[in-house]
Scaffold this motif. Structure first.
Motif, PDB file in Angstrom:
ATOM      1  N   ARG A  17      -7.389  60.803  67.543  1.00 28.75           N
ATOM      2  CA  ARG A  17      -7.171  62.245  67.625  1.00 28.75           C
ATOM      3  C   ARG A  17      -8.462  62.993  67.325  1.00 28.75           C
ATOM      4  N   ASP A  18      -8.610  64.138  67.950  1.00 26.68           N
ATOM      5  CA  ASP A  18      -9.814  64.934  67.708  1.00 26.68           C
ATOM      6  C   ASP A  18      -9.701  65.740  66.425  1.00 26.68           C
ATOM      7  N   ASP A  19      -8.542  66.295  66.150  1.00 26.82           N
ATOM      8  CA  ASP A  19      -8.380  67.095  64.929  1.00 26.82           C
ATOM      9  C   ASP A  19      -7.909  66.174  63.796  1.00 26.82           C
ATOM     10  N   SER A  20      -8.547  66.315  62.669  1.00 26.23           N
ATOM     11  CA  SER A  20      -8.192  65.452  61.540  1.00 26.23           C
ATOM     12  C   SER A  20      -7.348  66.233  60.532  1.00 26.23           C
ATOM     13  N   SER A  21      -6.301  65.635  60.085  1.00 23.50           N
ATOM     14  CA  SER A  21      -5.437  66.242  59.089  1.00 23.50           C
ATOM     15  C   SER A  21      -5.870  65.756  57.714  1.00 23.50           C
ATOM     16  N   GLU A  22      -5.916  66.683  56.743  1.00 21.03           N
ATOM     17  CA  GLU A  22      -6.350  66.311  55.402  1.00 21.03           C
ATOM     18  C   GLU A  22      -5.302  65.479  54.682  1.00 21.03           C
ATOM     19  N   ALA A  23      -4.053  65.577  55.092  1.00 20.34           N
ATOM     20  CA  ALA A  23      -2.980  64.853  54.424  1.00 20.34           C
ATOM     21  C   ALA A  23      -2.734  63.475  55.032  1.00 20.34           C
ATOM     22  N   LEU A  24      -3.472  63.119  56.071  1.00 19.00           N
ATOM     23  CA  LEU A  24      -3.224  61.860  56.769  1.00 19.00           C
ATOM     24  C   LEU A  24      -3.516  60.660  55.876  1.00 19.00           C
ATOM     25  N   TYR A  25      -4.681  60.610  55.259  1.00 18.72           N
ATOM     26  CA  TYR A  25      -5.061  59.461  54.435  1.00 18.72           C
ATOM     27  C   TYR A  25      -4.147  59.288  53.221  1.00 18.72           C
ATOM     28  N   PRO A  26      -3.956  60.317  52.396  1.00 20.56           N
ATOM     29  CA  PRO A  26      -3.074  60.099  51.235  1.00 20.56           C
ATOM     30  C   PRO A  26      -1.642  59.737  51.633  1.00 20.56           C
ATOM     31  N   ALA A  27      -1.143  60.352  52.707  1.00 21.91           N
ATOM     32  CA  ALA A  27       0.229  60.079  53.119  1.00 21.91           C
ATOM     33  C   ALA A  27       0.391  58.629  53.564  1.00 21.91           C
ATOM     34  N   LEU A  28      -0.519  58.152  54.378  1.00 23.15           N
ATOM     35  CA  LEU A  28      -0.392  56.775  54.859  1.00 23.15           C
ATOM     36  C   LEU A  28      -0.696  55.764  53.757  1.00 23.15           C
ATOM     37  N   ILE A  29      -1.600  56.093  52.841  1.00 29.46           N
ATOM     38  CA  ILE A  29      -1.869  55.189  51.719  1.00 29.46           C
ATOM     39  C   ILE A  29      -0.612  55.055  50.859  1.00 29.46           C
ATOM     40  N   MET A  30       0.043  56.182  50.557  1.00 27.26           N
ATOM     41  CA  MET A  30       1.260  56.138  49.750  1.00 27.26           C
ATOM     42  C   MET A  30       2.390  55.423  50.498  1.00 27.26           C
ATOM     43  N   PHE A  31       2.528  55.697  51.782  1.00 24.65           N
ATOM     44  CA  PHE A  31       3.608  55.087  52.560  1.00 24.65           C
ATOM     45  C   PHE A  31       3.455  53.575  52.613  1.00 24.65           C
ATOM     46  N   PHE A  32       2.284  53.110  53.013  1.00 27.68           N
ATOM     47  CA  PHE A  32       2.096  51.673  53.144  1.00 27.68           C
ATOM     48  C   PHE A  32       1.982  50.975  51.790  1.00 27.68           C
ATOM     49  N   GLY A  33       1.499  51.672  50.771  1.00 31.77           N
ATOM     50  CA  GLY A  33       1.517  51.106  49.422  1.00 31.77           C
ATOM     51  C   GLY A  33       2.946  50.890  48.946  1.00 31.77           C
ATOM     52  N   GLY A  34       3.800  51.882  49.151  1.00 27.92           N
ATOM     53  CA  GLY A  34       5.210  51.744  48.804  1.00 27.92           C
ATOM     54  C   GLY A  34       5.897  50.670  49.626  1.00 27.92           C
ATOM     55  N   LEU A  35       5.547  50.591  50.891  1.00 25.96           N
ATOM     56  CA  LEU A  35       6.104  49.539  51.745  1.00 25.96           C
ATOM     57  C   LEU A  35       5.688  48.164  51.235  1.00 25.96           C
ATOM     58  N   GLY A  36       4.442  48.035  50.793  1.00 29.29           N
ATOM     59  CA  GLY A  36       3.983  46.774  50.217  1.00 29.29           C
ATOM     60  C   GLY A  36       4.747  46.413  48.956  1.00 29.29           C
ATOM     61  N   LEU A  37       5.048  47.410  48.119  1.00 31.83           N
ATOM     62  CA  LEU A  37       5.837  47.152  46.910  1.00 31.83           C
ATOM     63  C   LEU A  37       7.261  46.726  47.262  1.00 31.83           C
ATOM     64  N   LEU A  38       7.855  47.365  48.282  1.00 31.79           N
ATOM     65  CA  LEU A  38       9.199  46.956  48.710  1.00 31.79           C
ATOM     66  C   LEU A  38       9.193  45.525  49.250  1.00 31.79           C
ATOM     67  N   ILE A  39       8.180  45.190  50.014  1.00 37.98           N
ATOM     68  CA  ILE A  39       8.075  43.823  50.546  1.00 37.98           C
ATOM     69  C   ILE A  39       7.941  42.820  49.409  1.00 37.98           C
ATOM     70  N   SER A  40       7.118  43.145  48.407  1.00 39.57           N
ATOM     71  CA  SER A  40       6.956  42.222  47.286  1.00 39.57           C
ATOM     72  C   SER A  40       8.267  42.087  46.512  1.00 39.57           C
ATOM     73  N   TYR A  41       9.054  43.163  46.413  1.00 39.40           N
ATOM     74  CA  TYR A  41      10.349  43.107  45.738  1.00 39.40           C
ATOM     75  C   TYR A  41      11.284  42.148  46.455  1.00 39.40           C
ATOM     76  N   TYR A  42      11.375  42.263  47.783  1.00 36.20           N
ATOM     77  CA  TYR A  42      12.272  41.396  48.529  1.00 36.20           C
ATOM     78  C   TYR A  42      11.789  39.952  48.533  1.00 36.20           C
ATOM     79  N   ILE A  43      10.485  39.727  48.568  1.00 33.53           N
ATOM     80  CA  ILE A  43       9.958  38.366  48.467  1.00 33.53           C
ATOM     81  C   ILE A  43      10.313  37.776  47.105  1.00 33.53           C
ATOM     82  N   GLN A  44      10.181  38.572  46.040  1.00 32.88           N
ATOM     83  CA  GLN A  44      10.507  38.088  44.697  1.00 32.88           C
ATOM     84  C   GLN A  44      11.999  37.802  44.577  1.00 32.88           C
ATOM     85  N   LEU A  45      12.858  38.621  45.196  1.00 29.94           N
ATOM     86  CA  LEU A  45      14.294  38.335  45.196  1.00 29.94           C
ATOM     87  C   LEU A  45      14.594  36.998  45.853  1.00 29.94           C
ATOM     88  N   LYS A  46      13.969  36.746  46.988  1.00 32.41           N
ATOM     89  CA  LYS A  46      14.177  35.475  47.695  1.00 32.41           C
ATOM     90  C   LYS A  46      13.692  34.308  46.854  1.00 32.41           C
TER      91      LYS A  46
END
Length: 116
Positions: free
Chosen positions: A79-108
């Motif tokens: 994209r040509d226009d950069s959003s200031e909230a893009l980096y923090p939002a995706l870092i938080m989203f994928f960080g949380g997704l990583g924590l959820l994945i680790s939770y389910y792996i630990q359950l298994k």
């Protein structure tokens, strides 16, 4: 000769921290030697145990954060226009997704260890 403050502050901080650690180590050693001289047995230091669940959690979290940064960089380059909230939002989203994945792996893993 003027030394820049930008050089003096980090050097002073490093020297201070190293000095503090050396002094603490010296007093700890003196305390142990005094206990030995009095015939007491000094307490043994506990060995550091590695928690596999913690290592899994941190590994998945950092992989998620890295993936979030990578995807944010890809989106920004497309994209040509950069959003200031893009980096923090995706870092938080994928960080949380990583924590959820680790939770389910630990359950298994817990279910598998319970069955054995």
């Amino acid at each position: 000769m003027n030394t820049p403050v930008a050089l003096v502050v980090p050097v002073t901080a490093i020297v201070s921290v190293v000095s503090l650690l050396a002094i603490l180590r010296k007093f700890e050693n003196e305390e142990r030697m005094a206990m030995i001289e009095k015939g007491l047995t000094p307490p043994q230091k506990e060995s550091m145990k590695v928690n596999p669940a913690s290592a899994l959690r941190w590994g998945c979290l950092f992989m998620g954060v890295g993936l979030g940064i990578f995807i944010a960089n890809l989106i920004e380059s497309v994209r040509d226009d950069s959003s200031e909230a893009l980096y923090p939002a995706l870092i938080m989203f994928f960080g949380g997704l990583g924590l959820l994945i680790s939770y389910y792996i630990q359950l298994k893993l817990d279910e598998r260890n319970k069955q054995v």
